[in-house]
Write a protein that holds these residues in place. Structure first.
Motif, PDB file in Angstrom:
ATOM      1  N   GLY A 125       0.796  -1.217   0.000  1.00 27.32           N
ATOM      2  CA  GLY A 125       0.000   0.000   0.000  1.00 27.32           C
ATOM      3  C   GLY A 125       0.818   1.251   0.000  1.00 27.32           C
ATOM      4  N   ARG A 126       0.224   2.278   0.567  1.00 25.78           N
ATOM      5  CA  ARG A 126       0.871   3.570   0.590  1.00 25.78           C
ATOM      6  C   ARG A 126       2.188   3.468   1.341  1.00 25.78           C
ATOM      7  N   ILE A 134       0.283  -1.071   3.429  1.00 27.18           N
ATOM      8  CA  ILE A 134      -0.916  -1.889   3.353  1.00 27.18           C
ATOM      9  C   ILE A 134      -0.527  -3.367   3.382  1.00 27.18           C
ATOM     10  N   TYR A 153      -5.783  -4.909   3.525  1.00 21.41           N
ATOM     11  CA  TYR A 153      -6.283  -4.663   2.181  1.00 21.41           C
ATOM     12  C   TYR A 153      -7.813  -4.754   2.055  1.00 21.41           C
ATOM     13  N   TYR A 213      -9.161  -1.496   3.218  1.00 25.22           N
ATOM     14  CA  TYR A 213      -8.759  -0.503   2.217  1.00 25.22           C
ATOM     15  C   TYR A 213      -9.702  -0.557   1.017  1.00 25.22           C
ATOM     16  N   THR A 224      -3.418   0.237  -5.158  1.00 22.69           N
ATOM     17  CA  THR A 224      -2.991   1.059  -4.029  1.00 22.69           C
ATOM     18  C   THR A 224      -2.139   2.242  -4.476  1.00 22.69           C
ATOM     19  N   GLN A 271      -9.092   9.125  -0.166  1.00 19.91           N
ATOM     20  CA  GLN A 271      -7.973   9.297   0.752  1.00 19.91           C
ATOM     21  C   GLN A 271      -8.469   9.791   2.110  1.00 19.91           C
ATOM     22  N   ARG A 273     -10.143   6.842   3.905  1.00 17.47           N
ATOM     23  CA  ARG A 273      -9.167   5.853   4.372  1.00 17.47           C
ATOM     24  C   ARG A 273      -8.305   6.401   5.501  1.00 17.47           C
ATOM     25  N   LEU A 312      -8.923   3.662   8.070  1.00 16.25           N
ATOM     26  CA  LEU A 312      -7.842   2.681   7.969  1.00 16.25           C
ATOM     27  C   LEU A 312      -6.552   3.155   8.628  1.00 16.25           C
TER      28      LEU A 312
END
Length: 260
Positions: A52-53, A57, A62, A65, A189, A214, A217, A221
């Motif tokens: 991920g970022r 992630i 996931y 996400y 991602t 964004q 999340r 997340l």
């Protein structure tokens, strides 16, 4: 205004009843659909897009996400796609009853928001399954929803007005939504953005739905406050959409009766 609010309430209720009429599970599909989509997409993409970022992630993160991105984008795609023909579909009513025309595209955004609210139950189930504890950052949720729904209302007003005069927009918008889906990090991602050419990176950061996803999340997340850039971009797109949508709708609505 009181009359418009009553009509809005009735239209949202009617759409809700029509959507789940003769359905065995009824409103449960608002929870099951994002869950089932998450499971299918997670199985397909988790092995490919598990990083991920900045590599943050994990495979366990996931699914969350994915579902947060999916329900957020669905709110926009459903509300705008249904708002497209909201004026045309209400032609018989508009010819008989004096009502503010903006009620119909606005109602579509509010109905999508109701479905989104049920989808949050699916998000809660995923968080519970993966033992993700909610944090106080969720107090930002009303803020992002107000901005996103405002953005959807603006797009809905714009599209519904243009569709009255140019019916081809109905077909064009489905293509736009498909392209927009793949251009937005729903199942892929955000670390892939760093691998893009600079011009594409700038376009990506300017993508309205990239910023709304964004924001969502960040609070669900990553459990952090949205950055000033994300908050600013979400506000910018919401204001731009509602202003542009209102101006186009207000300027053209007196001609609707001639084309519907």
């Amino acid at each position: 205004m009181e009359k418009d609010l009553f009509i809005l309430q009735q239209l949202v209720t009617k759409d809700f009843k029509i959507r789940y009429r003769r359905s065995v599970l009824g409103v449960a599909w608002s929870v099951l659909n994002p869950l089932l989509m998450m499971i299918v997409m997670a199985i397909v993409f988790s092995t490919i897009f598990a990083q991920g970022r900045n590599g943050s992630i994990t495979p366990e993160m996931y699914p969350l996400y994915l579902i947060v991105g999916n329900i957020t984008f669905t709110l926009m795609s459903e509300s705008t796609s249904s708002a497209l023909t909201s004026i045309i579909d209400a032609s018989s009513l508009l010819k008989k009853v004096k009502v503010h025309r903006f009620v119909f595209p606005v109602q579509k955004a509010l109905f999508s928001l109701v479905n989104f609210a049920f989808s949050l139950i699916a998000v809660a189930i995923v968080m519970l399954w993966f033992r993700v504890v909610p944090t106080w950052h969720l107090i930002w949720l009303p803020v992002v929803l107000i901005l996103l729904v405002t953005f959807c209302m603006g797009l809905g007003l714009l599209l519904s007005a243009l569709t009255v005069f140019f019916r081809d927009i109905r077909h064009l918008w489905s293509v736009v939504i498909t392209a927009w889906t793949y251009f937005t990090p729903i199942f892929w991602t955000t670390d892939f953005i760093a691998q893009m050419p600079r011009i594409l990176q700038l376009v990506m950061y300017a993508n309205p739905m990239y910023n709304y996803l964004q924001f969502m999340r960040d609070i669900f997340l990553f459990q952090t406050n949205p950055t000033a850039f994300t908050l600013g971009m979400c506000t910018f797109w919401a204001v731009l959409a509602i202003v542009a949508g209102y101006l186009v709708f207000h300027k053209t609505e007196h001609k609707f009766i001639l084309y519907i």
